[in-house]
Design a protein around this motif. Structure first.
Motif, PDB file in Angstrom:
ATOM      1  N   LEU A 351       0.835  -1.197   0.000  1.00 39.58           N
ATOM      2  CA  LEU A 351       0.000   0.000   0.000  1.00 39.58           C
ATOM      3  C   LEU A 351       0.868   1.244   0.000  1.00 39.58           C
ATOM      4  CD1 LEU A 351      -2.718  -0.857   2.687  1.00 39.58           C
ATOM      5  CD2 LEU A 351      -2.723  -1.384   0.247  1.00 39.58           C
ATOM      6  N   ARG A 352       0.340   2.290  -0.598  1.00 36.35           N
ATOM      7  CA  ARG A 352       0.939   3.606  -0.488  1.00 36.35           C
ATOM      8  C   ARG A 352      -0.092   4.540   0.131  1.00 36.35           C
ATOM      9  NH1 ARG A 352       4.763   4.784  -5.782  1.00 36.35           N
ATOM     10  NH2 ARG A 352       6.303   3.163  -5.327  1.00 36.35           N
ATOM     11  N   VAL A 353       0.328   5.248   1.160  1.00 35.20           N
ATOM     12  CA  VAL A 353      -0.567   6.119   1.916  1.00 35.20           C
ATOM     13  C   VAL A 353       0.052   7.508   1.972  1.00 35.20           C
ATOM     14  CG1 VAL A 353      -1.833   6.397   4.076  1.00 35.20           C
ATOM     15  CG2 VAL A 353      -1.164   4.107   3.319  1.00 35.20           C
ATOM     16  N   PHE A 354      -0.756   8.534   1.711  1.00 32.52           N
ATOM     17  CA  PHE A 354      -0.250   9.896   1.873  1.00 32.52           C
ATOM     18  C   PHE A 354      -1.268  10.737   2.626  1.00 32.52           C
ATOM     19  CE2 PHE A 354      -2.204   9.848  -2.390  1.00 32.52           C
ATOM     20  CZ  PHE A 354      -3.031  10.953  -2.354  1.00 32.52           C
ATOM     21  N   ALA A 355      -0.755  11.776   3.283  1.00 31.88           N
ATOM     22  CA  ALA A 355      -1.593  12.682   4.057  1.00 31.88           C
ATOM     23  C   ALA A 355      -2.019  13.863   3.189  1.00 31.88           C
ATOM     24  CB  ALA A 355      -0.832  13.178   5.276  1.00 31.88           C
ATOM     25  N   VAL A 356      -3.186  14.427   3.501  1.00 35.75           N
ATOM     26  CA  VAL A 356      -3.719  15.581   2.768  1.00 35.75           C
ATOM     27  C   VAL A 356      -4.077  16.661   3.785  1.00 35.75           C
ATOM     28  CG1 VAL A 356      -5.452  16.406   1.140  1.00 35.75           C
ATOM     29  CG2 VAL A 356      -4.656  14.032   1.014  1.00 35.75           C
ATOM     30  N   ALA A 357      -3.568  17.880   3.578  1.00 38.47           N
ATOM     31  CA  ALA A 357      -3.863  19.013   4.457  1.00 38.47           C
ATOM     32  C   ALA A 357      -5.150  19.695   4.018  1.00 38.47           C
ATOM     33  CB  ALA A 357      -2.699  20.002   4.446  1.00 38.47           C
ATOM     34  N   SER A 358      -5.656  20.587   4.848  1.00 37.72           N
ATOM     35  CA  SER A 358      -6.896  21.299   4.511  1.00 37.72           C
ATOM     36  C   SER A 358      -6.737  22.158   3.267  1.00 37.72           C
ATOM     37  CB  SER A 358      -7.332  22.169   5.694  1.00 37.72           C
ATOM     38  OG  SER A 358      -6.307  23.094   6.033  1.00 37.72           O
ATOM     39  N   GLY A 360      -5.279  21.219   0.618  1.00 39.54           N
ATOM     40  CA  GLY A 360      -5.207  20.345  -0.544  1.00 39.54           C
ATOM     41  C   GLY A 360      -3.817  19.823  -0.812  1.00 39.54           C
ATOM     42  N   HIS A 361      -2.798  20.354  -0.117  1.00 39.55           N
ATOM     43  CA  HIS A 361      -1.444  19.853  -0.296  1.00 39.55           C
ATOM     44  C   HIS A 361      -1.323  18.427   0.232  1.00 39.55           C
ATOM     45  CE1 HIS A 361      -0.386  24.240  -0.592  1.00 39.55           C
ATOM     46  NE2 HIS A 361       0.299  23.733  -1.604  1.00 39.55           N
ATOM     47  N   GLN A 362      -0.407  17.683  -0.359  1.00 37.84           N
ATOM     48  CA  GLN A 362      -0.204  16.286   0.005  1.00 37.84           C
ATOM     49  C   GLN A 362       1.205  16.084   0.548  1.00 37.84           C
ATOM     50  OE1 GLN A 362      -0.852  14.074  -3.594  1.00 37.84           O
ATOM     51  NE2 GLN A 362      -2.911  14.896  -3.926  1.00 37.84           N
ATOM     52  N   SER A 363       1.349  15.022   1.358  1.00 33.08           N
ATOM     53  CA  SER A 363       2.666  14.641   1.862  1.00 33.08           C
ATOM     54  C   SER A 363       3.324  13.676   0.880  1.00 33.08           C
ATOM     55  CB  SER A 363       2.520  13.950   3.217  1.00 33.08           C
ATOM     56  OG  SER A 363       1.978  12.636   3.039  1.00 33.08           O
ATOM     57  N   ARG A 364       4.563  13.338   1.146  1.00 37.36           N
ATOM     58  CA  ARG A 364       5.197  12.251   0.417  1.00 37.36           C
ATOM     59  C   ARG A 364       4.544  10.931   0.817  1.00 37.36           C
ATOM     60  NH1 ARG A 364       9.229  13.946  -2.590  1.00 37.36           N
ATOM     61  NH2 ARG A 364      10.194  15.961  -2.097  1.00 37.36           N
ATOM     62  N   ARG A 365       4.813   9.893   0.020  1.00 33.91           N
ATOM     63  CA  ARG A 365       4.119   8.620   0.206  1.00 33.91           C
ATOM     64  C   ARG A 365       4.805   7.745   1.250  1.00 33.91           C
ATOM     65  NH1 ARG A 365       1.628  12.284  -2.544  1.00 33.91           N
ATOM     66  NH2 ARG A 365       0.272  11.527  -4.199  1.00 33.91           N
ATOM     67  N   THR A 366       3.996   7.073   2.038  1.00 35.45           N
ATOM     68  CA  THR A 366       4.480   6.042   2.954  1.00 35.45           C
ATOM     69  C   THR A 366       4.087   4.685   2.377  1.00 35.45           C
ATOM     70  OG1 THR A 366       4.303   7.429   4.918  1.00 35.45           O
ATOM     71  CG2 THR A 366       4.261   5.044   5.263  1.00 35.45           C
ATOM     72  N   GLU A 367       5.056   3.807   2.214  1.00 39.04           N
ATOM     73  CA  GLU A 367       4.785   2.482   1.655  1.00 39.04           C
ATOM     74  C   GLU A 367       4.831   1.442   2.771  1.00 39.04           C
ATOM     75  OE1 GLU A 367       7.415  -0.211  -1.123  1.00 39.04           O
ATOM     76  OE2 GLU A 367       6.298   1.230  -2.367  1.00 39.04           O
ATOM     77  N   VAL A 368       3.855   0.561   2.785  1.00 36.50           N
ATOM     78  CA  VAL A 368       3.827  -0.513   3.777  1.00 36.50           C
ATOM     79  C   VAL A 368       3.492  -1.824   3.072  1.00 36.50           C
ATOM     80  CG1 VAL A 368       1.403  -0.003   4.367  1.00 36.50           C
ATOM     81  CG2 VAL A 368       2.814  -1.317   5.947  1.00 36.50           C
ATOM     82  N   LYS A 369       4.271  -2.848   3.361  1.00 32.91           N
ATOM     83  CA  LYS A 369       4.054  -4.182   2.802  1.00 32.91           C
ATOM     84  C   LYS A 369       3.639  -5.122   3.931  1.00 32.91           C
ATOM     85  CE  LYS A 369       7.475  -3.565  -0.887  1.00 32.91           C
ATOM     86  NZ  LYS A 369       8.705  -4.087  -1.534  1.00 32.91           N
TER      87      LYS A 369
END
Length: 492
Positions: A351-358, A360-369
């Motif tokens: 999975l790739r998960v990223f955060a979204v601020a109010s 609309g900006h996004q964070s870098r991706r966190t990958e988890v296996k």
């Protein structure tokens, strides 16, 4: 963040939050060193509120800036939200920032749009002195049109009651610019048709004003194959693109060749590269989310729940193999959880998960296996959860109001330009409001000082502006108010 549309032209997405309203955009670099910028505005039915963004402009050699008409979840004609024209100020701010980053002037720019996008091209082109304006089937009486034809847009722009004063003001925006002869040197290209049901009320009454412009070009398209408003642009797309190609090469179809090619293959691109990086959708200032369950290479029951933290975000977005799965809200303490409606497929998952601020900006991706297992859950095998110390959300001290140095209380300011300066500790930016309406923001320096110049002429008379600070979490301080008077000089 970048994406590669049809024909392989890289498109970079970003958000310019330097004005009162964040402005979302897409940008494509010029080909062959072309020194031109085409700015594209969206019509009412444009996919995702970006106009002409389906690859139809891919062969243009210019830089292309697509601007999204989506402010507070609604269309605004790029002008106003609840009659707050801070939207227009934010849009011209983005265009100016891109021009500056490319080292261009308004003479190197073409504004392009159809329907409400054509109205926007006319407005910004006439008001701010851009050389080329291409507008297909625009509306020139905007207030009446949105009130009667698109009331949802009308309420978004005018306010819930759509007051008549607001309708009249929007109706006058474009006719007043034309009547005043604004930007007389503009190369105007307008497309319309008697088969367009909007022609009689929205275009024909203003042809006399348009014909006063020495470089006005009118494509009047009559055809039995044109049956409605939308068909006019569809029918005229080839000539419209032909005009665009010529303008990009520095050729005016009416006046002849003014400059051909205009290419600098070795031009310095550091300015635009820096701007695109600083306004990218993906921002380093927003931390990537942490996934605590499952742990990396751990085992999760097929009915298992994802758990994590994302301080400073409003939601996290979850993807697998390039496919969107879901969004999960982030609680005030930074924690989030998400469970699939259907069980996980047994086996390995990435999975790739990223955060979204109010914003609309996004964070870098966190990958988890991890491995999803029915067997582990069925045999009572405990899933391997993370036993490390939980993530503690950063806390912020209550912010004091900012200190305002200028204008001084009750100062009389000669002229129409106002500069605000001051100091604010522990803040990252300072914001400004008048009568509850946002005016803009500016960053706070490392030494706590800040400076903001509004890029418009202030109305004469007394003003009371509320100044507030905000920290990295978006928390705001109480406001400090400053009252001053603008003394307009003759000629202003």
């Amino acid at each position: 963040m970048s994406e590669a549309p049809a024909k392989g032209r890289q498109v970079i997405r970003g958000i310019d939050a330097s004005g009162g309203y964040p402005v979302e955009y897409r940008f494509a670099h010029a080909r062959g060193g072309n020194r031109h910028l085409t700015v594209v505005f969206a019509n009412i039915y444009a996919p995702d509120d970006y106009g002409w963004a389906t690859g139809i402009l891919d062969n243009l050699r210019s830089n292309i800036l697509w601007i999204r008409d989506r402010f507070d979840a609604g269309n605004t004609y790029y002008l106003c939200r609840d009659m707050d024209f801070g939207v227009a100020q934010s849009v011209i701010g983005l265009i100016s920032n891109v021009m500056k980053a490319l080292g261009l002037t308004p003479d190197d720019v073409t504004l392009w749009g159809s329907s409400k996008g054509g109205s926007a091209a006319l407005y910004f082109g006439l008001r701010y002195g851009f050389r080329n304006i291409v507008a297909s089937v625009p509306q020139l009486r905007i207030g009446t049109f949105v009130r009667d034809v698109y009331p949802d847009t009308g309420r978004h722009m005018l306010g819930e009651e759509m007051p008549e004063d607001g309708v009249r003001l929007l109706d006058a925006v474009l006719p007043d610019l034309l009547a005043s002869g604004a930007n007389q040197d503009a190369h105007l290209y307008l497309v319309s048709s008697p088969q367009d049901e909007q022609y009689a009320g929205q275009v024909e009454p203003y042809l006399g004003l348009l014909q006063r412009y020495p470089n006005f070009n009118f494509v009047f398209s009559e055809s039995p194959h044109i049956t409605d408003h939308g068909k006019v642009t569809q029918r005229n797309t080839p000539p419209l693109l032909g005009i665009a190609y010529l303008l990009v090469e520095g050729i005016s179809p009416r006046l002849g060749i003014t400059r051909h090619g205009y290419e600098e293959p070795d031009a310095d691109r550091s300015g635009i590269t820096s701007f695109l990086a600083s306004t990218s959708v993906v921002q380093d200032g927003l931390a990537a989310p942490v996934v605590t369950v499952p742990i990396e290479h751990g085992v999760l029951p097929t009915t298992g729940v994802l758990v994590g933290s994302a301080p400073g975000a409003v939601r996290v977005s979850v993807w697998e193999n390039g496919r969107y799965l879901a969004s999960a809200p982030v609680a005030s303490d930074g924690g989030w959880t998400w469970q699939r409606r259907e069980p996980w497929r047994p086996g390995e998952h990435t999975l790739r998960v990223f955060a979204v601020a109010s914003s609309g900006h996004q964070s870098r991706r966190t990958e988890v296996k991890f491995t999803a297992s029915e067997q582990g859950a069925a045999h009572g095998e405990a899933p391997r959860y993370d036993t490390r110390e939980p993530v503690v959300q950063q806390t912020y001290m209550a912010l004091p109001p900012p200190i305002v140095h200028t204008p001084e209380p009750h100062q009389e300011i000669l002229g129409t330009q106002v500069r605000f300066t001051g100091a604010s500790n522990a803040a990252v930016r300072v914001g400004f409001r008048e009568n509850g309406a946002p005016l803009g923001f500016c960053p706070v320096g490392h030494d706590g000082r800040w400076l903001w110049d509004a890029d418009w002429n202030w109305a004469g008379g007394t003003h009371t502006v509320e100044v507030f600070a905000a920290n990295a979490a978006g928390e705001e301080s109480p406001s400090a108010s400053v009252t001053f008077a603008v003394m307009r000089t003759p000629g202003h």
